[in-house]
Design an enzyme around this catalytic site. Structure first.
Site, PDB file in Angstrom:
ATOM      1  N   HIS A 125      48.372 -43.941 -23.855  1.00  0.00           N
ATOM      2  CA  HIS A 125      48.721 -44.156 -22.441  1.00  0.00           C
ATOM      3  C   HIS A 125      47.588 -43.637 -21.557  1.00  0.00           C
ATOM      4  O   HIS A 125      47.203 -42.477 -21.675  1.00  0.00           O
ATOM      5  CB  HIS A 125      50.009 -43.411 -22.083  1.00  0.00           C
ATOM      6  CG  HIS A 125      51.243 -44.049 -22.652  1.00  0.00           C
ATOM      7  ND1 HIS A 125      52.498 -43.707 -22.237  1.00  0.00           N
ATOM      8  CD2 HIS A 125      51.399 -45.012 -23.571  1.00  0.00           C
ATOM      9  CE1 HIS A 125      53.386 -44.430 -22.898  1.00  0.00           C
ATOM     10  NE2 HIS A 125      52.740 -45.226 -23.727  1.00  0.00           N
ATOM     11  N   TYR A 183      57.936 -39.043 -14.604  1.00  0.00           N
ATOM     12  CA  TYR A 183      58.519 -37.748 -14.249  1.00  0.00           C
ATOM     13  C   TYR A 183      59.174 -37.954 -12.886  1.00  0.00           C
ATOM     14  O   TYR A 183      58.481 -38.240 -11.907  1.00  0.00           O
ATOM     15  CB  TYR A 183      57.434 -36.676 -14.136  1.00  0.00           C
ATOM     16  CG  TYR A 183      56.850 -36.254 -15.476  1.00  0.00           C
ATOM     17  CD1 TYR A 183      57.351 -35.130 -16.140  1.00  0.00           C
ATOM     18  CD2 TYR A 183      55.817 -36.958 -16.075  1.00  0.00           C
ATOM     19  CE1 TYR A 183      56.824 -34.726 -17.365  1.00  0.00           C
ATOM     20  CE2 TYR A 183      55.289 -36.557 -17.300  1.00  0.00           C
ATOM     21  CZ  TYR A 183      55.807 -35.438 -17.935  1.00  0.00           C
ATOM     22  OH  TYR A 183      55.295 -35.042 -19.150  1.00  0.00           O
ATOM     23  N   PRO A 220      59.080 -27.639 -21.457  1.00  0.00           N
ATOM     24  CA  PRO A 220      58.518 -28.909 -21.931  1.00  0.00           C
ATOM     25  C   PRO A 220      57.925 -29.810 -20.843  1.00  0.00           C
ATOM     26  O   PRO A 220      57.326 -30.835 -21.166  1.00  0.00           O
ATOM     27  CB  PRO A 220      59.718 -29.599 -22.603  1.00  0.00           C
ATOM     28  CG  PRO A 220      60.917 -28.991 -21.969  1.00  0.00           C
ATOM     29  CD  PRO A 220      60.548 -27.594 -21.592  1.00  0.00           C
ATOM     30  N   LYS A 239      53.095 -29.421 -23.334  1.00  0.00           N
ATOM     31  CA  LYS A 239      51.984 -28.622 -23.861  1.00  0.00           C
ATOM     32  C   LYS A 239      52.284 -27.916 -25.183  1.00  0.00           C
ATOM     33  O   LYS A 239      51.360 -27.459 -25.864  1.00  0.00           O
ATOM     34  CB  LYS A 239      51.568 -27.546 -22.823  1.00  0.00           C
ATOM     35  CG  LYS A 239      50.909 -28.125 -21.604  1.00  0.00           C
ATOM     36  CD  LYS A 239      49.497 -28.595 -21.919  1.00  0.00           C
ATOM     37  CE  LYS A 239      48.956 -29.600 -20.947  1.00  0.00           C
ATOM     38  NZ  LYS A 239      48.640 -30.906 -21.476  1.00  0.00           N
ATOM     39  N   TYR A 278      46.804 -32.479 -17.804  1.00  0.00           N
ATOM     40  CA  TYR A 278      47.736 -33.278 -18.598  1.00  0.00           C
ATOM     41  C   TYR A 278      47.077 -33.838 -19.862  1.00  0.00           C
ATOM     42  O   TYR A 278      47.654 -33.791 -20.945  1.00  0.00           O
ATOM     43  CB  TYR A 278      48.335 -34.414 -17.745  1.00  0.00           C
ATOM     44  CG  TYR A 278      49.629 -34.905 -18.337  1.00  0.00           C
ATOM     45  CD1 TYR A 278      50.834 -34.265 -18.064  1.00  0.00           C
ATOM     46  CD2 TYR A 278      49.647 -35.986 -19.217  1.00  0.00           C
ATOM     47  CE1 TYR A 278      52.027 -34.683 -18.640  1.00  0.00           C
ATOM     48  CE2 TYR A 278      50.826 -36.408 -19.800  1.00  0.00           C
ATOM     49  CZ  TYR A 278      52.013 -35.757 -19.500  1.00  0.00           C
ATOM     50  OH  TYR A 278      53.187 -36.163 -20.093  1.00  0.00           O
TER      51      TYR A 278
HETATM   52  C1  PHB Z   1      58.971 -36.472 -24.914  1.00  0.00           C
HETATM   53  O1  PHB Z   1      58.666 -37.662 -25.067  1.00  0.00           O
HETATM   54  O2  PHB Z   1      59.800 -35.920 -25.659  1.00  0.00           O
HETATM   55  C2  PHB Z   1      58.390 -35.680 -23.812  1.00  0.00           C
HETATM   56  C3  PHB Z   1      57.418 -36.265 -23.009  1.00  0.00           C
HETATM   57  C4  PHB Z   1      56.855 -35.540 -21.967  1.00  0.00           C
HETATM   58  C5  PHB Z   1      57.287 -34.245 -21.746  1.00  0.00           C
HETATM   59  C6  PHB Z   1      58.236 -33.656 -22.566  1.00  0.00           C
HETATM   60  C7  PHB Z   1      58.786 -34.383 -23.598  1.00  0.00           C
HETATM   61  O3  PHB Z   1      56.752 -33.544 -20.714  1.00  0.00           O
END
Ligand code: PHB
Ligand code: APR
Length: 392
Positions: free
Chosen positions: A72, A201, A293, A297, A385
């Protein structure tokens, strides 16, 4: 049994350490309390930083990752009913993230260890660690009904947040830094083709939501919930309705529903211990630090820790030098604290803390507006990121 490096835990940290050490012809044994099938199917994180994916490919365990991982080049921030794309690649000289489940990384690493004759003992019990300040640290455990003992020149504590290695260090030798958050994530895995091509997000008055994926036919979704959320109060319909509201953006498609394959609550906390080392024990991954999460990271820090540890052990065995072993903790912690800062910042930006605090809500929206309208602010997000450099 004696080995050069005795490793506790067959998560990404322990398995990758064993793999990287084997490339330097350093012997190790991995001990794991769970079964192989359990660790290979445990759904955890799913975003690999640029450097993590690169390391796995460069060291010969990226075959499936290259085929099945989803590269991505951007992520999205949703707020006030609009969706805004952050072009990670444009902002970081072409770097990207790869969406590939942690359990897939675990499967690849176990397969590589086993095919090269590496030793992993699954389903061990009653694990105790001692003699950490001697030249022969020791692990005692039970395996297949027998009392066993494993000594190592060195011991790597890669046994996650609930393991025994961190708590085996004498009280007072480690300093623990901790922060708890007043919310958790309710996560689902659904048999549905991802509705959008990249992660979203989403900031929402009712609470944070995250749209992610695991494959072209499996969607991963999360909703902010209470830390003690009772899953029985969340029938599938309520979960989908909440996700649809929080992931609804002008002119955009809707989240696609599908059979829910798994439901769970992930608690959110930040924890770091200093130093990440005691005597001949080195802590790595979740055994040494936990991040919420939100910044994705956790697994990436486990990978950079064991990269530092491998470099230090390789230097010890090839040149007899101990300076990199001595600076292991400092090298890791510089990166750990930057990831702690980023994860804390993203968590504070995206979640509702107190529903009555109108000032806080306006502040978050102003920050999101700044992030999506200023190149400098977006670059700061993007470089964190995709992953900061491992050194410096
Ligand atoms: C996930 O796909 O489980 C996932 C993706 C981004 C995050 C946390 C978990 O910030
Ligand atoms: N002895 C041996 N193994 C143990 C013990 C023990 N006493 N206690 C726990 N374990 C095992 C766990 O069963 C697990 O398989 O240690 C392993 C630790 O793996 P992870 O929890 O995956 O931790 P780590 O390898 O550091 O990877 C960090 O995991 O939780 C995610 O978000 C986190 O993505 C990050 C990653």
């Amino acid at each position: 049994m004696h080995t050069q490096v005795a490793i506790l835990g067959a998560g990404p940290a322990g398995l990758l350490l064993a793999h990287l050490l084997s490339l330097h012809r350093i012997e190790s044994v991995v001990l794991e309390t769970k079964s192989r099938s359990y660790v290979e199917s445990r759904i955890r994180a799913g975003v690999l930083e640029h450097g993590t994916a690169q390391l796995l490919c460069d060291t010969g365990v990226g075959e499936r990752l290259k085929r099945q991982g989803m590269r991505h080049k951007g992520i999205n921030l949703g707020y006030s009913g609009e969706i805004h794309r952050i072009d990670l690649s444009d902002l970081t000289d072409g770097k990207a993230i790869t969406v590939y489940g942690q359990h897939e990384v675990v499967k690849d690493l176990i397969a590589a260890r086993i095919s090269s004759g590496g030793k992993i003992l699954f389903e061990v019990d009653d694990v105790c660690v001692d003699a950490l300040s001697t030249n022969r640290p020791r692990i005692t455990f039970r395996h297949q009904g027998q009392d066993c003992e494993l000594t190592g020149d060195w011991l790597a504590g890669c046994d996650g947040s609930h393991g025994v290695s961190r708590t085996s260090v004498p009280p007072g030798a480690l300093r623990v830094f901790e922060k708890n958050y007043p919310f958790a994530w309710l996560g689902i895995l659904a048999e549905a083709a991802p509705s959008w091509e990249e992660l979203i997000y989403a900031h929402h008055e009712e609470g944070f939501a995250l749209f992610s994926m695991r494959s072209p036919s499996v969607t991963r979704l999360y909703l902010q919930c209470k830390p003690d959320e009772d899953l029985s109060k969340w029938p599938d319909e309520r979960i989908w309705e909440n996700l649809e509201r929080r992931l609804s953006f002008a002119g955009s498609k809707k989240v696609r529903r599908g059979k829910i394959l798994q439901k769970g609550v992930t608690t959110m906390r930040s924890l770091a211990v200093e130093p990440m080392q005691y005597g001949r024990l080195f802590l790595a991954g979740d055994a040494a630090h936990i991040v919420p999460p939100t910044g994705a990271k956790g697994m990436n820090l486990a990978v950079s820790d064991v990269w530092f540890l491998t470099r230090a052990l390789a230097d010890f065995y090839s040149k007899g030098r101990t300076d990199l072993l001595e600076s292991y903790s400092n090298s890791c912690l510089r990166r750990v604290w930057k990831a702690q800062r980023f994860s804390w910042w993203m968590t504070c930006l995206m979640h509702r803390f107190d529903h009555d605090d109108a000032f806080e809500l306006r502040r978050q929206l102003a920050e999101l507006d700044y992030l999506t309208s200023s190149g400098a602010a977006a670059t700061a997000l993007a470089e964190n990121y995709v992953g900061l450099p491992w050194e410096g």
